[in-house]
Structures are given as C-alpha cells and as structure tokens.
Design a protein around this motif. Structure first.
Motif, PDB file in Angstrom:
ATOM      1  N   ALA A  28       0.823  -1.209   0.000  1.00  0.00           N
ATOM      2  CA  ALA A  28       0.000   0.000   0.000  1.00  0.00           C
ATOM      3  C   ALA A  28       0.858   1.261   0.000  1.00  0.00           C
ATOM      4  CB  ALA A  28      -0.924  -0.004   1.215  1.00  0.00           C
ATOM      5  N   GLY A  29       2.137   1.111   0.307  1.00  0.00           N
ATOM      6  CA  GLY A  29       3.027   2.267   0.333  1.00  0.00           C
ATOM      7  C   GLY A  29       2.957   3.059   1.626  1.00  0.00           C
ATOM      8  N   ASP A  30       2.381   2.478   2.667  1.00  0.00           N
ATOM      9  CA  ASP A  30       2.231   3.151   3.956  1.00  0.00           C
ATOM     10  C   ASP A  30       3.456   2.835   4.815  1.00  0.00           C
ATOM     11  OD1 ASP A  30       1.399   4.412   6.198  1.00  0.00           O
ATOM     12  OD2 ASP A  30      -0.433   3.230   6.474  1.00  0.00           O
ATOM     13  N   LYS A  31       4.395   3.774   4.853  1.00  0.00           N
ATOM     14  CA  LYS A  31       5.660   3.518   5.542  1.00  0.00           C
ATOM     15  C   LYS A  31       5.485   3.425   7.057  1.00  0.00           C
ATOM     16  CE  LYS A  31      10.479   4.740   5.682  1.00  0.00           C
ATOM     17  NZ  LYS A  31      11.576   5.385   5.021  1.00  0.00           N
ATOM     18  N   GLU A  32       4.632   4.269   7.641  1.00  0.00           N
ATOM     19  CA  GLU A  32       4.450   4.239   9.089  1.00  0.00           C
ATOM     20  C   GLU A  32       3.833   2.906   9.538  1.00  0.00           C
ATOM     21  OE1 GLU A  32       2.775   6.937   7.384  1.00  0.00           O
ATOM     22  OE2 GLU A  32       4.612   8.125   7.435  1.00  0.00           O
ATOM     23  N   ALA A  33       2.817   2.480   8.823  1.00  0.00           N
ATOM     24  CA  ALA A  33       2.164   1.212   9.165  1.00  0.00           C
ATOM     25  C   ALA A  33       3.118   0.039   8.960  1.00  0.00           C
ATOM     26  CB  ALA A  33       0.907   1.018   8.334  1.00  0.00           C
ATOM     27  N   ALA A  34       3.912   0.102   7.897  1.00  0.00           N
ATOM     28  CA  ALA A  34       4.861  -0.974   7.621  1.00  0.00           C
ATOM     29  C   ALA A  34       5.931  -1.030   8.700  1.00  0.00           C
ATOM     30  CB  ALA A  34       5.504  -0.774   6.248  1.00  0.00           C
ATOM     31  N   THR A  35       6.381   0.126   9.156  1.00  0.00           N
ATOM     32  CA  THR A  35       7.393   0.162  10.211  1.00  0.00           C
ATOM     33  C   THR A  35       6.847  -0.433  11.501  1.00  0.00           C
ATOM     34  OG1 THR A  35       8.313   2.172   9.227  1.00  0.00           O
ATOM     35  CG2 THR A  35       8.972   1.673  11.475  1.00  0.00           C
ATOM     36  N   ALA A  36       5.609  -0.053  11.852  1.00  0.00           N
ATOM     37  CA  ALA A  36       4.988  -0.588  13.068  1.00  0.00           C
ATOM     38  C   ALA A  36       4.758  -2.091  12.942  1.00  0.00           C
ATOM     39  CB  ALA A  36       3.674   0.124  13.330  1.00  0.00           C
ATOM     40  N   ALA A  37       4.303  -2.528  11.777  1.00  0.00           N
ATOM     41  CA  ALA A  37       4.045  -3.954  11.575  1.00  0.00           C
ATOM     42  C   ALA A  37       5.340  -4.754  11.615  1.00  0.00           C
ATOM     43  CB  ALA A  37       3.318  -4.171  10.248  1.00  0.00           C
ATOM     44  N   LEU A  38       6.406  -4.192  11.055  1.00  0.00           N
ATOM     45  CA  LEU A  38       7.698  -4.877  11.064  1.00  0.00           C
ATOM     46  C   LEU A  38       8.237  -4.982  12.492  1.00  0.00           C
ATOM     47  CD1 LEU A  38       9.829  -6.166   9.235  1.00  0.00           C
ATOM     48  CD2 LEU A  38      10.962  -3.950   9.128  1.00  0.00           C
ATOM     49  N   SER A  67      15.297  -9.637   6.886  1.00  0.00           N
ATOM     50  CA  SER A  67      16.192  -8.831   6.066  1.00  0.00           C
ATOM     51  C   SER A  67      15.497  -8.348   4.797  1.00  0.00           C
ATOM     52  CB  SER A  67      17.429  -9.652   5.710  1.00  0.00           C
ATOM     53  OG  SER A  67      18.247  -8.943   4.821  1.00  0.00           O
ATOM     54  N   ARG A  68      14.753  -9.234   4.159  1.00  0.00           N
ATOM     55  CA  ARG A  68      14.068  -8.855   2.918  1.00  0.00           C
ATOM     56  C   ARG A  68      12.967  -7.834   3.174  1.00  0.00           C
ATOM     57  NH1 ARG A  68      13.734 -14.769  -0.083  1.00  0.00           N
ATOM     58  NH2 ARG A  68      15.948 -14.882  -0.577  1.00  0.00           N
ATOM     59  N   LEU A  69      12.260  -7.998   4.285  1.00  0.00           N
ATOM     60  CA  LEU A  69      11.213  -7.030   4.619  1.00  0.00           C
ATOM     61  C   LEU A  69      11.824  -5.671   4.951  1.00  0.00           C
ATOM     62  CD1 LEU A  69       8.829  -9.240   6.777  1.00  0.00           C
ATOM     63  CD2 LEU A  69       8.383  -8.349   4.485  1.00  0.00           C
ATOM     64  N   THR A  70      12.928  -5.677   5.679  1.00  0.00           N
ATOM     65  CA  THR A  70      13.610  -4.431   6.028  1.00  0.00           C
ATOM     66  C   THR A  70      14.119  -3.731   4.770  1.00  0.00           C
ATOM     67  OG1 THR A  70      14.300  -5.450   8.097  1.00  0.00           O
ATOM     68  CG2 THR A  70      15.429  -3.435   7.445  1.00  0.00           C
ATOM     69  N   LYS A  71      14.626  -4.510   3.850  1.00  0.00           N
ATOM     70  CA  LYS A  71      15.138  -3.950   2.581  1.00  0.00           C
ATOM     71  C   LYS A  71      14.011  -3.304   1.789  1.00  0.00           C
ATOM     72  CE  LYS A  71      18.265  -5.434  -1.084  1.00  0.00           C
ATOM     73  NZ  LYS A  71      18.961  -6.590  -1.670  1.00  0.00           N
ATOM     74  N   ARG A  72      12.836  -3.963   1.750  1.00  0.00           N
ATOM     75  CA  ARG A  72      11.690  -3.388   1.037  1.00  0.00           C
ATOM     76  C   ARG A  72      11.201  -2.114   1.715  1.00  0.00           C
ATOM     77  NH1 ARG A  72       7.089  -7.649   0.110  1.00  0.00           N
ATOM     78  NH2 ARG A  72       6.071  -5.793  -0.708  1.00  0.00           N
ATOM     79  N   LEU A  73      11.256  -2.091   3.047  1.00  0.00           N
ATOM     80  CA  LEU A  73      10.843  -0.906   3.792  1.00  0.00           C
ATOM     81  C   LEU A  73      11.777   0.263   3.521  1.00  0.00           C
ATOM     82  CD1 LEU A  73       8.925   0.321   5.890  1.00  0.00           C
ATOM     83  CD2 LEU A  73      10.482  -0.509   7.657  1.00  0.00           C
ATOM     84  N   ALA A  74      13.077  -0.023   3.457  1.00  0.00           N
ATOM     85  CA  ALA A  74      14.054   1.032   3.189  1.00  0.00           C
ATOM     86  C   ALA A  74      13.898   1.572   1.771  1.00  0.00           C
ATOM     87  CB  ALA A  74      15.474   0.492   3.394  1.00  0.00           C
ATOM     88  N   ALA A  75      13.525   0.724   0.840  1.00  0.00           N
ATOM     89  CA  ALA A  75      13.337   1.146  -0.551  1.00  0.00           C
ATOM     90  C   ALA A  75      12.080   1.998  -0.695  1.00  0.00           C
ATOM     91  CB  ALA A  75      13.250  -0.061  -1.469  1.00  0.00           C
ATOM     92  N   LEU A  76      11.164   1.872   0.250  1.00  0.00           N
ATOM     93  CA  LEU A  76       9.917   2.614   0.204  1.00  0.00           C
ATOM     94  C   LEU A  76      10.147   4.104   0.430  1.00  0.00           C
ATOM     95  CD1 LEU A  76       6.936   1.750  -0.183  1.00  0.00           C
ATOM     96  CD2 LEU A  76       6.703   1.831   2.288  1.00  0.00           C
ATOM     97  N   GLY A  77      11.082   4.424   1.306  1.00  0.00           N
ATOM     98  CA  GLY A  77      11.287   5.818   1.678  1.00  0.00           C
ATOM     99  C   GLY A  77      12.328   6.444   0.929  1.00  0.00           C
TER     100      GLY A  77
END
Length: 87
Positions: free
Chosen positions: A41-51, A77-87
């Motif tokens: 969804a591209g929601d960085k805050e929600a993704a950070t909290a969920a991670l 690691s893969r989820l963190t990498k995707r989160l970093a690419a989001l921002g």
C-alpha cells in the motif's frame, strides 16, 4: 502401526505438537502478511509498526523451533530492505 506403548505415546504427542506448531507458524505468517500489505500500500508508518511487531514473533518462532534461524533472518532482512526502498 506402532506396537510399543512408547511409540503410541509419541504418535499422540506428535499430533498435539503439530497443532501447536501449526498455530505458531500461522501467527508468524499473519504478522508477515501485515507488513507486506502495508508495504504494497506504500504506507511507511504502518509498515514500520508492523515490522516492529513481526520481528519478535519471528524470533519467538526460532526459539520455539518452528522456524530455522536463517529463515527468520532472511525474511526479516528482505522485509527491512523493502521498507528502506519505500522511503
């Protein structure tokens, strides 16, 4: 079919443990899916909290023996990498 009492007991025990372990794996998958849906969804805050909530669940799965240590590490690691690419 098992003949000895101990073998019969192991079968009963394995069935109970399979249910518990299946629930643990399902719980981990749910947490990971929450992260992935927030990332999609591209929601960085929600993704950070969920991670942040998924990481202890994966670590608990490793401690309980339902996930291999490297598998949990790779997924995180893969989820963190995707989160970093989001921002």
């Amino acid at each position: 079919m098992a003949n000895t009492p101990q073998a019969k007991k192991r079968i009963r025990r394995n069935e109970r443990r399979a249910v518990v372990n299946g629930n643990r794996i399902g719980r981990i998958r749910t947490f990971v899916k929450k992260v992935e849906s927030a990332l999609d969804a591209g929601d960085k805050e929600a993704a950070t909290a969920a991670l942040a909530s998924a990481q202890p669940e994966m670590a608990r799965g490793v401690a309980k023996g339902v996930l291999h240590k490297n598998t949990a590490s790779r997924k995180f690691s893969r989820l963190t990498k995707r989160l970093a690419a989001l921002g």
